[in-house]
Design a protein around this motif. Structure first.
Motif, PDB file in Angstrom:
ATOM      1  N   PHE A   1       0.794  -1.231   0.000  1.00 29.61           N
ATOM      2  CA  PHE A   1       0.000   0.000   0.000  1.00 29.61           C
ATOM      3  C   PHE A   1       0.827   1.281   0.000  1.00 29.61           C
ATOM      4  O   PHE A   1       0.272   2.371  -0.023  1.00 29.61           O
ATOM      5  CB  PHE A   1      -0.982  -0.013   1.180  1.00 29.61           C
ATOM      6  CG  PHE A   1      -2.017  -1.079   1.021  1.00 29.61           C
ATOM      7  CD1 PHE A   1      -3.011  -0.958   0.071  1.00 29.61           C
ATOM      8  CD2 PHE A   1      -1.959  -2.230   1.782  1.00 29.61           C
ATOM      9  CE1 PHE A   1      -3.956  -1.956  -0.113  1.00 29.61           C
ATOM     10  CE2 PHE A   1      -2.901  -3.240   1.612  1.00 29.61           C
ATOM     11  CZ  PHE A   1      -3.903  -3.095   0.657  1.00 29.61           C
ATOM     12  N   ARG A   2       2.152   1.155   0.006  1.00 28.91           N
ATOM     13  CA  ARG A   2       3.012   2.330   0.017  1.00 28.91           C
ATOM     14  C   ARG A   2       2.683   3.308  -1.122  1.00 28.91           C
ATOM     15  O   ARG A   2       2.701   4.518  -0.901  1.00 28.91           O
ATOM     16  CB  ARG A   2       4.479   1.910  -0.032  1.00 28.91           C
ATOM     17  CG  ARG A   2       5.423   3.014   0.377  1.00 28.91           C
ATOM     18  CD  ARG A   2       6.838   2.526   0.594  1.00 28.91           C
ATOM     19  NE  ARG A   2       6.992   1.328   1.389  1.00 28.91           N
ATOM     20  CZ  ARG A   2       6.963   1.261   2.727  1.00 28.91           C
ATOM     21  NH1 ARG A   2       6.761   2.347   3.409  1.00 28.91           N
ATOM     22  NH2 ARG A   2       7.135   0.124   3.358  1.00 28.91           N
ATOM     23  N   PRO A   3       2.362   2.852  -2.339  1.00 23.02           N
ATOM     24  CA  PRO A   3       2.031   3.809  -3.404  1.00 23.02           C
ATOM     25  C   PRO A   3       0.741   4.603  -3.145  1.00 23.02           C
ATOM     26  O   PRO A   3       0.533   5.645  -3.739  1.00 23.02           O
ATOM     27  CB  PRO A   3       1.854   2.924  -4.644  1.00 23.02           C
ATOM     28  CG  PRO A   3       2.559   1.656  -4.331  1.00 23.02           C
ATOM     29  CD  PRO A   3       2.446   1.483  -2.848  1.00 23.02           C
ATOM     30  N   LEU A   4      -0.108   4.109  -2.238  1.00 26.15           N
ATOM     31  CA  LEU A   4      -1.396   4.757  -1.998  1.00 26.15           C
ATOM     32  C   LEU A   4      -1.401   5.697  -0.794  1.00 26.15           C
ATOM     33  O   LEU A   4      -2.327   6.490  -0.644  1.00 26.15           O
ATOM     34  CB  LEU A   4      -2.482   3.702  -1.781  1.00 26.15           C
ATOM     35  CG  LEU A   4      -2.739   2.729  -2.924  1.00 26.15           C
ATOM     36  CD1 LEU A   4      -3.770   1.701  -2.509  1.00 26.15           C
ATOM     37  CD2 LEU A   4      -3.196   3.471  -4.168  1.00 26.15           C
ATOM     38  N   VAL A   5      -0.423   5.558   0.081  1.00 29.30           N
ATOM     39  CA  VAL A   5      -0.422   6.332   1.321  1.00 29.30           C
ATOM     40  C   VAL A   5       0.881   7.101   1.467  1.00 29.30           C
ATOM     41  O   VAL A   5       1.920   6.701   0.955  1.00 29.30           O
ATOM     42  CB  VAL A   5      -0.644   5.422   2.558  1.00 29.30           C
ATOM     43  CG1 VAL A   5      -2.010   4.754   2.502  1.00 29.30           C
ATOM     44  CG2 VAL A   5       0.445   4.382   2.693  1.00 29.30           C
ATOM     45  N   ALA A   6       0.825   8.195   2.201  1.00 31.32           N
ATOM     46  CA  ALA A   6       2.012   9.020   2.381  1.00 31.32           C
ATOM     47  C   ALA A   6       2.994   8.390   3.361  1.00 31.32           C
ATOM     48  O   ALA A   6       4.206   8.492   3.186  1.00 31.32           O
ATOM     49  CB  ALA A   6       1.602  10.407   2.881  1.00 31.32           C
ATOM     50  N   GLU A   7       2.465   7.732   4.384  1.00 27.13           N
ATOM     51  CA  GLU A   7       3.324   7.166   5.424  1.00 27.13           C
ATOM     52  C   GLU A   7       2.703   5.877   5.949  1.00 27.13           C
ATOM     53  O   GLU A   7       1.488   5.750   6.029  1.00 27.13           O
ATOM     54  CB  GLU A   7       3.467   8.163   6.572  1.00 27.13           C
ATOM     55  CG  GLU A   7       4.350   7.692   7.694  1.00 27.13           C
ATOM     56  CD  GLU A   7       4.420   8.679   8.840  1.00 27.13           C
ATOM     57  OE1 GLU A   7       5.154   8.386   9.789  1.00 27.13           O
ATOM     58  OE2 GLU A   7       3.746   9.718   8.812  1.00 27.13           O
ATOM     59  N   CYS A   8       3.566   4.943   6.322  1.00 29.80           N
ATOM     60  CA  CYS A   8       3.099   3.684   6.894  1.00 29.80           C
ATOM     61  C   CYS A   8       3.841   3.444   8.208  1.00 29.80           C
ATOM     62  O   CYS A   8       5.064   3.450   8.249  1.00 29.80           O
ATOM     63  CB  CYS A   8       3.345   2.524   5.940  1.00 29.80           C
ATOM     64  SG  CYS A   8       2.757   0.960   6.594  1.00 29.80           S
ATOM     65  N   VAL A   9       3.063   3.235   9.265  1.00 28.62           N
ATOM     66  CA  VAL A   9       3.610   2.944  10.583  1.00 28.62           C
ATOM     67  C   VAL A   9       3.244   1.511  10.914  1.00 28.62           C
ATOM     68  O   VAL A   9       2.099   1.092  10.705  1.00 28.62           O
ATOM     69  CB  VAL A   9       3.033   3.914  11.639  1.00 28.62           C
ATOM     70  CG1 VAL A   9       3.485   3.536  13.037  1.00 28.62           C
ATOM     71  CG2 VAL A   9       3.417   5.347  11.297  1.00 28.62           C
TER      72      VAL A   9
END
Length: 114
Positions: free
Chosen positions: A18-26
């Motif tokens: 999902f990295r291409p869809l969201v600005a940041e992943c925690v």
């Protein structure tokens, strides 16, 4: 986006997916850490495993929904179980997807984030 799963490989896979869809992943290794992350920040999306140590995903979903009713909570699990599914929806989850079918999850997330 917040990804909570006790399996580090699954967390990494979901984050990468999902990295291409969201600005940041925690990432969080259990529901307690996920809940703590939600009290410290704001997320548009939370992907939670149903069964995790310390605090399971269903209880975490319920508590996260109380903190931020606008967050899109989606359960990602190995358990194809009607009781878990019902409990997840009661706790505030918008979706319940099996880990064996991540393409269906990806389609759901893409449509909801548009």
């Amino acid at each position: 986006m917040l990804v909570a799963d006790d399996n580090s490989e699954m967390r990494a896979l979901l984050a990468e997916m999902f990295r291409p869809l969201v600005a940041e992943c925690v990432e969080a290794e259990n529901g307690e850490v996920a809940l703590r992350q939600c009290t410290n920040g704001s997320f548009d999306l939370a992907l939670l495993d149903v069964r995790m140590p310390v605090l399971d995903g269903i209880e975490a979903a319920s508590r996260i929904s109380a903190i931020d009713p606008h967050i899109l909570i989606v359960m990602v699990t190995e358990y194809d179980d009607d009781e878990y599914r019902a409990a997840a929806h009661t706790a505030g989850a918008a979706g319940y997807f099996l880990k064996e079918n991540l393409m269906q999850l990806q389609e759901f997330i893409r449509s909801r984030l548009r």
